[in-house]
Design a protein around this motif. Structure first.
Motif, PDB file in Angstrom:
ATOM      1  N   ILE A  49       0.811  -1.214   0.000  1.00 19.09           N
ATOM      2  CA  ILE A  49       0.000   0.000   0.000  1.00 19.09           C
ATOM      3  C   ILE A  49       0.848   1.269   0.000  1.00 19.09           C
ATOM      4  CG2 ILE A  49      -1.885  -1.179   1.176  1.00 19.09           C
ATOM      5  CD1 ILE A  49      -1.039   0.126   3.757  1.00 19.09           C
ATOM      6  N   ALA A  50       2.176   1.115   0.081  1.00 18.46           N
ATOM      7  CA  ALA A  50       3.044   2.291   0.066  1.00 18.46           C
ATOM      8  C   ALA A  50       2.975   2.972  -1.300  1.00 18.46           C
ATOM      9  CB  ALA A  50       4.472   1.893   0.385  1.00 18.46           C
ATOM     10  N   PRO A  51       2.770   4.286  -1.342  1.00 18.08           N
ATOM     11  CA  PRO A  51       2.644   4.975  -2.633  1.00 18.08           C
ATOM     12  C   PRO A  51       3.950   5.081  -3.410  1.00 18.08           C
ATOM     13  CG  PRO A  51       2.524   6.541  -0.823  1.00 18.08           C
ATOM     14  CD  PRO A  51       2.522   5.179  -0.209  1.00 18.08           C
ATOM     15  N   PHE A  52       5.094   5.004  -2.723  1.00 16.76           N
ATOM     16  CA  PHE A  52       6.392   5.124  -3.378  1.00 16.76           C
ATOM     17  C   PHE A  52       7.323   4.023  -2.881  1.00 16.76           C
ATOM     18  CE2 PHE A  52       4.605   9.394  -3.055  1.00 16.76           C
ATOM     19  CZ  PHE A  52       4.693   9.851  -4.362  1.00 16.76           C
ATOM     20  N   ALA A  53       8.350   3.741  -3.645  1.00 19.53           N
ATOM     21  CA  ALA A  53       9.412   2.852  -3.183  1.00 19.53           C
ATOM     22  C   ALA A  53      10.247   3.585  -2.129  1.00 19.53           C
ATOM     23  CB  ALA A  53      10.295   2.422  -4.349  1.00 19.53           C
ATOM     24  N   PRO A  54      10.830   2.866  -1.173  1.00 17.34           N
ATOM     25  CA  PRO A  54      11.526   3.551  -0.072  1.00 17.34           C
ATOM     26  C   PRO A  54      12.758   4.331  -0.496  1.00 17.34           C
ATOM     27  CG  PRO A  54      11.923   1.185   0.012  1.00 17.34           C
ATOM     28  CD  PRO A  54      10.868   1.412  -1.021  1.00 17.34           C
ATOM     29  N   GLU A  55      13.399   3.958  -1.615  1.00 16.81           N
ATOM     30  CA  GLU A  55      14.602   4.656  -2.060  1.00 16.81           C
ATOM     31  C   GLU A  55      14.340   5.673  -3.170  1.00 16.81           C
ATOM     32  OE1 GLU A  55      14.615   1.242  -1.940  1.00 16.81           O
ATOM     33  OE2 GLU A  55      15.706   1.009  -0.046  1.00 16.81           O
ATOM     34  N   THR A  56      13.059   5.816  -3.583  1.00 13.66           N
ATOM     35  CA  THR A  56      12.740   6.745  -4.665  1.00 13.66           C
ATOM     36  C   THR A  56      12.986   8.184  -4.228  1.00 13.66           C
ATOM     37  OG1 THR A  56      11.076   5.246  -5.579  1.00 13.66           O
ATOM     38  CG2 THR A  56      10.949   7.559  -6.227  1.00 13.66           C
ATOM     39  N   GLN A  57      13.820   8.904  -4.977  1.00 16.04           N
ATOM     40  CA  GLN A  57      14.151  10.290  -4.649  1.00 16.04           C
ATOM     41  C   GLN A  57      13.465  11.239  -5.631  1.00 16.04           C
ATOM     42  OE1 GLN A  57      18.398  10.838  -4.312  1.00 16.04           O
ATOM     43  NE2 GLN A  57      18.699   8.892  -3.258  1.00 16.04           N
ATOM     44  N   ASP A  58      13.026  12.373  -5.098  1.00 13.67           N
ATOM     45  CA  ASP A  58      12.380  13.400  -5.925  1.00 13.67           C
ATOM     46  C   ASP A  58      13.067  14.734  -5.657  1.00 13.67           C
ATOM     47  OD1 ASP A  58      10.791  15.046  -7.396  1.00 13.67           O
ATOM     48  OD2 ASP A  58       8.907  14.527  -6.393  1.00 13.67           O
ATOM     49  N   PRO A  59      13.958  15.185  -6.554  1.00 13.10           N
ATOM     50  CA  PRO A  59      14.673  16.442  -6.319  1.00 13.10           C
ATOM     51  C   PRO A  59      13.757  17.659  -6.227  1.00 13.10           C
ATOM     52  CG  PRO A  59      15.690  15.160  -8.092  1.00 13.10           C
ATOM     53  CD  PRO A  59      14.382  14.518  -7.789  1.00 13.10           C
ATOM     54  N   ARG A  60      12.518  17.522  -6.719  1.00 13.48           N
ATOM     55  CA  ARG A  60      11.585  18.641  -6.665  1.00 13.48           C
ATOM     56  C   ARG A  60      10.808  18.680  -5.349  1.00 13.48           C
ATOM     57  NH1 ARG A  60       8.341  16.854 -11.840  1.00 13.48           N
ATOM     58  NH2 ARG A  60       8.584  14.952 -10.593  1.00 13.48           N
ATOM     59  N   ALA A  61      11.008  17.688  -4.491  1.00  9.20           N
ATOM     60  CA  ALA A  61      10.238  17.617  -3.241  1.00  9.20           C
ATOM     61  C   ALA A  61      11.177  17.384  -2.058  1.00  9.20           C
ATOM     62  CB  ALA A  61       9.204  16.507  -3.334  1.00  9.20           C
TER      63      ALA A  61
END
Length: 296
Positions: A49-61
């Motif tokens: 149910i997690a919306p993102f992977a734990p290592e996913t990085q978003d430089p805009r956030a």
């Protein structure tokens, strides 16, 4: 004389039912039980149910605050860390690393401690005395310090944390079960069972164990909370889970660099640890109170 009618409510409830009635009458214990049930569900199904992977990085956030802050967004419900990773997703993935691993460690320590403690508790004389003094010496060392010593020898990493915390907690199970079995062995009803022809295995399982389960249950709840704290502490000290692992203690350590600018990166995983330990302690206190009338 008229026969006395026996109604269902007048019948004597089974010990398990009486324990549940007393336990469920305690609202704090019941709240702890529901909380642990929620943690178990998150441990099993959190990654789904997690919306993102734990290592996913978003430089805009980078360092987005939680959604209730005016600067926050619903997309990142609990905010993000300094690399733009979603904290909510990392908490869900980290549940099986902290809470799930704690359960696995305690189950393993319980099995080993039960076998050793039961066998040693049935012994008498010098062997039992030597083991009791050895266990007292081991238990004089705090479990976290013992785990740190083991990790220092084996090296950091989640696999070594499993063995380190397990080695630290097993003597507690051995000591409590050994002491309980040894005390019950001195009771008169054990002598009566032997005179009736019961062998040692029958005496242990059918006579002694019904009076030891209470100790096993209470010790298990205490060990789970201790295991959670030890795993999180080792992760915080960089001796357990290594970055970028979403283990809760490691998350607290990773957020310390931005404590003033992004306090949510530290407080949210810290509250998850506190919530887990508090829920288990509430259940443990409720079980202790519920089992007391059965013991007496």
């Amino acid at each position: 004389m008229q026969p006395v009618k026996v109604y269902q409510e007048d019948r004597i409830a089974s010990p398990a039912k009486r324990v549940w009635i007393t336990f469920s009458a305690n609202p704090f214990a019941l709240a702890g039980l529901w909380s642990i049930s929620l943690l178990l569900l998150l441990t099993l199904f959190g990654p789904m149910i997690a919306p993102f992977a734990p290592e996913t990085q978003d430089p805009r956030a980078l360092l987005l605050p939680p959604s209730w802050d005016p600067s926050g967004t619903v997309t990142h419900f609990l905010g993000t860390d300094d690399l733009g990773r979603d904290i909510f997703s990392r908490l869900l993935y980290g549940a099986h690393l902290t809470f799930g691993m704690a359960l696995l460690i305690v189950i393993t320590a319980l099995i080993i401690g039960f076998i050793i403690g039961s066998l040693s508790g049935m012994m008498r004389g010098l062997k039992s005395s030597i083991l009791a003094h050895l266990l007292d010496s081991l238990l004089s060392i705090p479990s976290l310090l013992m785990a740190i010593l083991v990790v220092a020898v084996m090296g950091p990493g989640l696999e070594n944390v499993f063995w380190a915390v397990g080695i630290a907690l097993t003597p507690q199970f051995v000591r409590s079960i050994h002491h309980s079995v040894h005390e019950e062995l001195q009771k008169e009803y054990v002598t009566a069972a032997r005179l009736d022809g019961a062998n040692s295995l029958q005496v242990f399982w059918y006579v002694i164990m019904p009076n030891v389960w209470e100790v096993v249950i209470i010790q298990t709840t205490l060990a789970i909370s201790a295991a959670i704290l030890d795993i999180a502490a080792l992760g915080f000290l960089n001796l357990g889970a290594q970055a970028p692992s979403p283990e809760w203690g490691a998350m607290v350590a990773q957020g310390m660099d931005n404590l003033l600018t992004a306090p949510w990166a530290v407080t949210i995983p810290g509250l998850a640890i506190l919530f887990s330990v508090l829920a288990i302690n509430l259940v443990g206190d409720g079980l202790r109170s519920a089992l007391a009338p059965i013991r007496n």
